[in-house]
Design a protein around this motif. Structure first.
Motif, mmCIF file in Angstrom:
data_model
loop_
_atom_site.group_PDB
_atom_site.id
_atom_site.type_symbol
_atom_site.label_atom_id
_atom_site.label_comp_id
_atom_site.label_asym_id
_atom_site.label_seq_id
_atom_site.Cartn_x
_atom_site.Cartn_y
_atom_site.Cartn_z
ATOM 1 N N GLY A 258 0.808 -1.209 0.000
ATOM 2 C CA GLY A 258 0.000 0.000 0.000
ATOM 3 C C GLY A 258 0.837 1.252 0.000
ATOM 4 O O GLY A 258 2.050 1.215 0.200
ATOM 5 N N GLU A 259 0.176 2.381 -0.237
ATOM 6 C CA GLU A 259 0.884 3.654 -0.285
ATOM 7 C C GLU A 259 -0.011 4.779 0.212
ATOM 8 O O GLU A 259 -1.244 4.654 0.220
ATOM 9 C CB GLU A 259 1.340 3.961 -1.712
ATOM 10 N N ASP A 262 -3.910 6.017 -0.998
ATOM 11 C CA ASP A 262 -4.619 5.027 -1.807
ATOM 12 C C ASP A 262 -6.005 4.694 -1.258
ATOM 13 O O ASP A 262 -6.722 3.857 -1.801
ATOM 14 C CB ASP A 262 -3.790 3.759 -1.977
ATOM 15 N N THR A 265 -4.560 2.454 2.959
ATOM 16 C CA THR A 265 -3.350 2.304 3.763
ATOM 17 C C THR A 265 -3.313 3.348 4.871
ATOM 18 O O THR A 265 -3.335 4.546 4.614
ATOM 19 C CB THR A 265 -2.086 2.443 2.895
#
Length: 333
Positions: A258-259, A262, A265
């Motif tokens: 994840g980032e 997004d 996350t």
């Protein structure tokens, strides 16, 4: 996200590892394999398992890495690209203007790079006893010369890893040996630990390293006994994990699942990584995370498979010579 240190005495012994951006990556070669400058052929030991998108460094290039017989960072030259240190005198504890180029297939310095995780090139410098870690970001002049203020804490042998993707080419991690003059006493590998403290922060690690399988690693950050839930993005992620296998020189980089932004996350306290290690052995892990505007590094030692990580002496030998042309802007451990 775009695709992407003579000595009085010193020792060798470093490490190799695994990686994955937003998922699982892999390294190859058995524990104790000599540097590939002397041994060009190494065989793949593990096949990627299904899971998150794999990557062997900054950006999405695990597939390219897996095609090579040699893990990233073991070669000073690959696919026509060569890492050329231009600074040959580094004094312990003193800031040094460390300069280098990356030359391409035409033997000219490369000047065009893809931006990966907010930078065109990531430089990581590690002592061969795995007690020192630097992750810095050099600046490049128009003629392709990179430079950064680099401070290495003591005499000894080090390995520098340049992680980059030339425009129009495959992403690469090239490595070169560095030497810091002076007497050096070998240090044993740090004892196995799942808890690290740095600047008042406590980071705990949950999960196992299973050779040949994608492993989920969860790192939880707290401060003063309270979970940190407002980690700040650093280079496009809430955490960056470098893992090094003891006694080997291969290198790969792990990024979290994840980032930021997004929609799923969270900004802590947990940072989840997926990684695949190629073999049983001892590993050192370095986690970079940012909070209150400062990047900090937490370090761990883990054993993979049926081999628990234990302190072991570092073997003494002479580093493999690397080509030379005759700033530390980051954080360190």
């Amino acid at each position: 996200m775009n695709t992407a240190a003579k000595l009085g005495s010193y020792v060798l012994g470093l490490a190799v590892v695994f990686g994955g951006a937003l998922g699982a990556g892999k390294a190859v070669g058995p524990v104790g394999t000599p540097p590939p400058e002397d041994h060009a052929a190494m065989t793949t030991m593990a096949t990627p398992t299904a899971g998150p998108t794999a990557s062997a460094g900054h950006g999405e290039h695990a597939t390219e890495q897996a095609k090579n017989d040699t893990p990233g960072g073991l070669r000073v030259s690959e696919n026509g690209y060569t890492l050329n240190p231009l600074t040959d005198a580094i004094k312990p504890g003193e800031p040094t203007d460390f300069r280098f180029t990356v030359t391409g297939p035409d033997n000219k310095p490369v000047t065009d790079y893809e931006v990966e995780h907010d930078k065109k090139l990531h430089l990581i410098v590690v002592s061969r006893d795995l007690g020192s870690f630097r992750h810095v970001h050099p600046e490049m002049t128009p003629d392709g010369v990179w430079s950064v203020k680099l401070t290495l804490p003591g005499a000894g042998a080090y390995r520098a890893f340049a992680d980059f993707a030339p425009t129009g080419g495959s992403a690469l991690t090239l490595g070169a040996d560095l030497a810091v003059a002076g007497d050096y006493k070998p240090q044993a590998l740090a004892q196995a630990t799942r808890t690290a403290t740095v600047d008042g922060y406590t980071v705990t690690l949950d999960g196992e390293l299973t050779p040949g399988q994608s492993s989920r690693l969860t790192l939880k950050v707290s401060k003063d006994g309270k979970p940190v839930t407002d980690l700040q993005p650093y280079l496009g992620a809430y955490g960056h994990l470098v893992a090094l296998r003891a006694r080997d020189l291969a290198y790969l980089h792990v990024h979290p699942d994840g980032e930021p932004g997004d929609g799923k996350t969270k900004a802590g306290p947990e940072i989840v990584f997926y990684a695949e290690v190629p073999s049983t052995g001892d590993y050192r892990l370095f986690l970079d995370f940012q909070h209150d505007g400062e990047v900090r590094t937490a370090d761990f030692t883990l054993g993979a498979g049926d081999r628990p990580a234990v302190p072991t002496p570092i073997p003494t030998s002479t580093p493999t010579p690397t080509p030379s042309g005759h700033g530390d802007d980051g954080h360190s451990h």
